[in-house]
Write a protein that holds these residues in place. Structure first.
Motif, mmCIF file in Angstrom:
data_model
loop_
_atom_site.group_PDB
_atom_site.id
_atom_site.type_symbol
_atom_site.label_atom_id
_atom_site.label_comp_id
_atom_site.label_asym_id
_atom_site.label_seq_id
_atom_site.Cartn_x
_atom_site.Cartn_y
_atom_site.Cartn_z
ATOM 1 N N ALA A 176 0.842 -1.192 0.000
ATOM 2 C CA ALA A 176 0.000 0.000 0.000
ATOM 3 C C ALA A 176 0.880 1.247 0.000
ATOM 4 O O ALA A 176 2.012 1.222 0.482
ATOM 5 N N SER A 177 0.328 2.335 -0.528
ATOM 6 C CA SER A 177 1.037 3.616 -0.525
ATOM 7 C C SER A 177 0.133 4.656 0.117
ATOM 8 O O SER A 177 -0.932 4.979 -0.417
ATOM 9 N N LEU A 178 0.550 5.177 1.260
ATOM 10 C CA LEU A 178 -0.226 6.159 2.001
ATOM 11 C C LEU A 178 0.504 7.495 1.986
ATOM 12 O O LEU A 178 1.712 7.556 2.254
ATOM 13 N N GLY A 179 -0.233 8.565 1.702
ATOM 14 C CA GLY A 179 0.339 9.900 1.743
ATOM 15 C C GLY A 179 0.538 10.375 3.169
ATOM 16 O O GLY A 179 0.552 9.585 4.117
ATOM 17 N N ALA A 180 0.655 11.694 3.344
ATOM 18 C CA ALA A 180 0.900 12.263 4.665
ATOM 19 C C ALA A 180 -0.400 12.406 5.441
ATOM 20 O O ALA A 180 -1.473 12.622 4.873
ATOM 21 N N ASN A 181 -0.286 12.271 6.773
ATOM 22 C CA ASN A 181 -1.394 12.542 7.697
ATOM 23 C C ASN A 181 -2.636 11.705 7.403
ATOM 24 O O ASN A 181 -3.766 12.178 7.499
ATOM 25 N N VAL A 182 -2.420 10.464 7.068
ATOM 26 C CA VAL A 182 -3.515 9.516 6.856
ATOM 27 C C VAL A 182 -3.760 8.766 8.159
ATOM 28 O O VAL A 182 -2.812 8.379 8.853
ATOM 29 N N SER A 183 -5.020 8.539 8.484
ATOM 30 C CA SER A 183 -5.346 7.694 9.637
ATOM 31 C C SER A 183 -6.067 6.449 9.144
ATOM 32 O O SER A 183 -6.950 6.529 8.282
ATOM 33 N N VAL A 184 -5.658 5.288 9.680
ATOM 34 C CA VAL A 184 -6.253 4.010 9.298
ATOM 35 C C VAL A 184 -6.556 3.242 10.576
ATOM 36 O O VAL A 184 -5.667 3.033 11.404
ATOM 37 N N VAL A 227 -3.386 5.819 -1.319
ATOM 38 C CA VAL A 227 -4.215 6.703 -0.502
ATOM 39 C C VAL A 227 -3.538 8.067 -0.430
ATOM 40 O O VAL A 227 -2.370 8.171 -0.034
ATOM 41 N N GLY A 228 -4.268 9.121 -0.808
ATOM 42 C CA GLY A 228 -3.702 10.466 -0.804
ATOM 43 C C GLY A 228 -3.595 11.058 0.585
ATOM 44 O O GLY A 228 -4.004 10.457 1.589
ATOM 45 N N ASP A 229 -3.063 12.278 0.668
ATOM 46 C CA ASP A 229 -2.870 12.958 1.944
ATOM 47 C C ASP A 229 -4.204 13.190 2.650
ATOM 48 O O ASP A 229 -5.253 13.377 2.020
ATOM 49 N N ASN A 230 -4.132 13.218 3.987
ATOM 50 C CA ASN A 230 -5.246 13.650 4.835
ATOM 51 C C ASN A 230 -6.512 12.818 4.656
ATOM 52 O O ASN A 230 -7.629 13.325 4.829
ATOM 53 N N CYS A 231 -6.361 11.563 4.327
ATOM 54 C CA CYS A 231 -7.512 10.664 4.233
ATOM 55 C C CYS A 231 -7.732 9.954 5.572
ATOM 56 O O CYS A 231 -6.791 9.775 6.353
ATOM 57 N N ALA A 232 -8.964 9.546 5.811
ATOM 58 C CA ALA A 232 -9.307 8.759 7.004
ATOM 59 C C ALA A 232 -9.968 7.465 6.558
ATOM 60 O O ALA A 232 -10.936 7.490 5.790
ATOM 61 N N ILE A 233 -9.431 6.337 7.036
ATOM 62 C CA ILE A 233 -9.901 5.021 6.621
ATOM 63 C C ILE A 233 -10.337 4.242 7.860
ATOM 64 O O ILE A 233 -9.607 4.121 8.829
ATOM 65 N N GLY A 234 -11.565 3.681 7.812
ATOM 66 C CA GLY A 234 -12.008 2.788 8.864
ATOM 67 C C GLY A 234 -12.922 3.457 9.867
ATOM 68 O O GLY A 234 -13.260 4.631 9.750
ATOM 69 N N PRO A 235 -13.361 2.650 10.867
ATOM 70 C CA PRO A 235 -12.919 1.278 11.138
ATOM 71 C C PRO A 235 -13.559 0.251 10.210
ATOM 72 O O PRO A 235 -14.587 0.508 9.606
ATOM 73 N N TYR A 236 -12.905 -0.871 10.088
ATOM 74 C CA TYR A 236 -13.404 -2.048 9.374
ATOM 75 C C TYR A 236 -13.679 -1.754 7.899
ATOM 76 O O TYR A 236 -14.711 -2.149 7.352
ATOM 77 N N ALA A 237 -12.741 -1.077 7.253
ATOM 78 C CA ALA A 237 -12.824 -0.840 5.811
ATOM 79 C C ALA A 237 -11.808 -1.726 5.110
ATOM 80 O O ALA A 237 -10.811 -2.150 5.695
ATOM 81 N N GLN A 238 -12.077 -1.995 3.830
ATOM 82 C CA GLN A 238 -11.129 -2.749 3.013
ATOM 83 C C GLN A 238 -10.932 -2.031 1.682
ATOM 84 O O GLN A 238 -11.884 -1.813 0.932
ATOM 85 N N LEU A 239 -9.678 -1.677 1.405
ATOM 86 C CA LEU A 239 -9.307 -1.112 0.111
ATOM 87 C C LEU A 239 -8.547 -2.182 -0.656
ATOM 88 O O LEU A 239 -7.463 -2.598 -0.258
ATOM 89 N N ARG A 240 -9.127 -2.633 -1.756
ATOM 90 C CA ARG A 240 -8.561 -3.727 -2.532
ATOM 91 C C ARG A 240 -7.699 -3.209 -3.676
ATOM 92 O O ARG A 240 -7.661 -2.003 -3.953
ATOM 93 N N PRO A 241 -6.976 -4.112 -4.361
ATOM 94 C CA PRO A 241 -6.055 -3.677 -5.413
ATOM 95 C C PRO A 241 -6.727 -2.799 -6.464
ATOM 96 O O PRO A 241 -7.876 -3.000 -6.850
ATOM 97 N N GLY A 242 -5.952 -1.799 -6.940
ATOM 98 C CA GLY A 242 -6.428 -0.895 -7.979
ATOM 99 C C GLY A 242 -7.176 0.307 -7.463
ATOM 100 O O GLY A 242 -7.638 1.140 -8.247
#
Length: 449
Positions: A298-306, A316-331
């Motif tokens: 995976a490639s995460l930008g700056a200030n990402v929370s997962v 994943v670009g900068d300043n994104c918020a992921i989750g809880p219980y999310a799935q980001l699949r290939p592509g």
């Protein structure tokens, strides 16, 4: 000149595995890949892998490495017999031979560089790596004087009780003057407990023979079973986490987290307990990962929370918020400022800046413009039973709860999809799309009898 030979012919019976021992994984790479990596900076002119058990599988796993030579040892009759297989391939070679074991993966590159340097400066016919162990059981004992000159090496099973009190052990790593070694290899005998040809016996036939004691005994840990594999994994993981903590990464509970060697972490990254980073994962500055997160390539930008999420082969670009219980699949690719919430799955989709998919949704094979708001329970129905199709949603659009978008379909910009709608046709920009049956109310409905 330098040639490197890696002994990789053994079966590894105690691993109880269908894989050859040297192909067992350690922190994201096979044991033999780690051994080859440890000597890469020495820039050897020849790199030779001595194979035997499941040789074809070993060769296939390393096919991507250019310039690697394979020599077959059949049958496997000891380490001396393995190195005897080099007599023809290295005929006429006039340099040094570094012999490594394919199941000793923790050697530091600087240790091998020091070993080679000492070997060449001393003019020794052979220089071997040694270590003092608190419990030397199973290791061959090295007998040497105070100047480092070695008189003999005796395998543990062949030692007397008195000789076993010596805790200076043979690591099985050697630097030889190849021409001198080639002269004595034909004279090795099987006069020992196992009836094998020991490479260690060559040391008594070569003068001068010297040793270099390694500072960290963990470096020479060999792997014969699953327990030893796990112990080496723990050592390797501790090294990785120490390195990244020195670079400005915080681990709340280092013991509960694992990394791969090819991971790259920025400054002020915080990794919470129970997080696992695999492959070539990149985490930008200021990210907060976990708890309970798995990242792979995976490639995460700056200030990402997962938080409590899985991200595989996604960007994943900068300043994104992921989750809880999310799935980001290939592509999957998220631009800056996206919010992906609980129980959301995204696959092979591009999400523009500021997109929000906060609840219980599946976005597959889709392109979303900027500031799209995806309502709870929205699904892109991308599969018709034969092929996958794409969904396109323009910037500023929003879908109501429990919407189904049947692909292939395009929604323009600033479209509103009413809650509970199933949309099967393209929608122009600025429109409201409804696709649900009329509500029916029947009063005075009787209770079931």
């Amino acid at each position: 000149m330098l040639a490197v030979a890696v002994l990789a012919a053994g079966k590894g019976t105690r691993m109880k595995s269908d894989l050859p021992k040297v192909l067992q994984p350690l922190a994201g790479a096979t044991l033999v890949e780690r051994v080859l990596s440890s000597c890469q900076h020495l820039a050897p002119e020849r790199r030779i892998l001595i194979v035997g058990h499941q040789a074809a599988k070993v060769e296939q796993s390393l096919a991507k490495l250019a310039g690697l030579e394979f020599v077959l040892q059949q049958p496997q009759n000891g380490t001396g017999h393995a190195v005897q297989q080099l007599l023809n391939p290295l005929q006429g070679f006039g340099g040094d031979l570094l012999v490594l074991n394919g199941d000793v993966p923790l050697l530091r590159p600087e240790t091998l560089e020091q070993l080679l340097g000492q070997h060449r400066s001393s003019g020794a016919a052979v220089t071997l790596l040694t270590a003092r162990l608190e419990d030397p059981s199973g290791y061959g004992r090295v007998f040497a004087n105070q100047n480092g000159a070695v008189s003999q090496i005796i395998e543990h099973r062949d030692c007397s009780d008195e000789q076993r009190l010596n805790n200076l052990t043979n690591a099985g790593i050697y630097c030889f003057n190849w021409q001198k070694l080639a002269e004595v290899l034909p004279h090795l005998t099987t006069d020992n407990d196992q009836g094998e040809l020991y490479l260690t016996d060559s040391v008594a036939l070569l003068q001068p023979a010297m040793h270099m004691e390694v500072a960290d005994p963990d470096e020479i840990n060999g792997i014969n079973d699953r327990l030893q594999l796990s112990q080496c994994e723990a050592v390797f993981q501790e090294r990785l986490k120490r390195h990244w903590m020195a670079e400005g990464v915080s681990f709340v509970d280092p013991a509960s987290c694992t990394l791969s060697e090819n991971c790259r972490l920025g400054r002020d990254v915080v990794i919470e307990p129970q997080c696992h980073l695999r492959g070539s994962t990149v985490v930008g500055d200021g990210c907060r990962i976990g708890p309970g997160t798995f990242l792979e390539n995976a490639s995460l930008g700056a200030n990402v929370s997962v938080l409590y999420s899985v991200i595989r082969e996604a960007v994943v670009g900068d300043n994104c918020a992921i989750g809880p219980y999310a799935q980001l699949r290939p592509g999957t690719k998220l631009e800056t400022g996206c919010h992906i919430g609980n129980f959301v799955e995204i696959k092979n989709s591009q999400l523009g800046e500021g997109v929000k998919v906060n609840h219980l949704s599946y976005i597959g094979d889709a392109d979303l413009g900027e500031r799209v708001n995806v309502g709870a329970g929205t699904i892109t129905a991308n599969y018709d039973g034969v092929q996958k199709h794409r969904t396109v949603i323009g910037s500023g659009s929003k879908t109501g709860a429990n919407s189904v978008l049947v692909a292939p379909i395009t929604l323009g910009s600033n479209v509103t999809v009413g809650a509970g709608s199933t949309i099967t046709k393209d929608v122009p920009s600025g429109a409201l799309a409804l696709g649900r049956s009329k509500q029916v109310i029947k009063t005075d409905w009787p209770e079931p009898s």
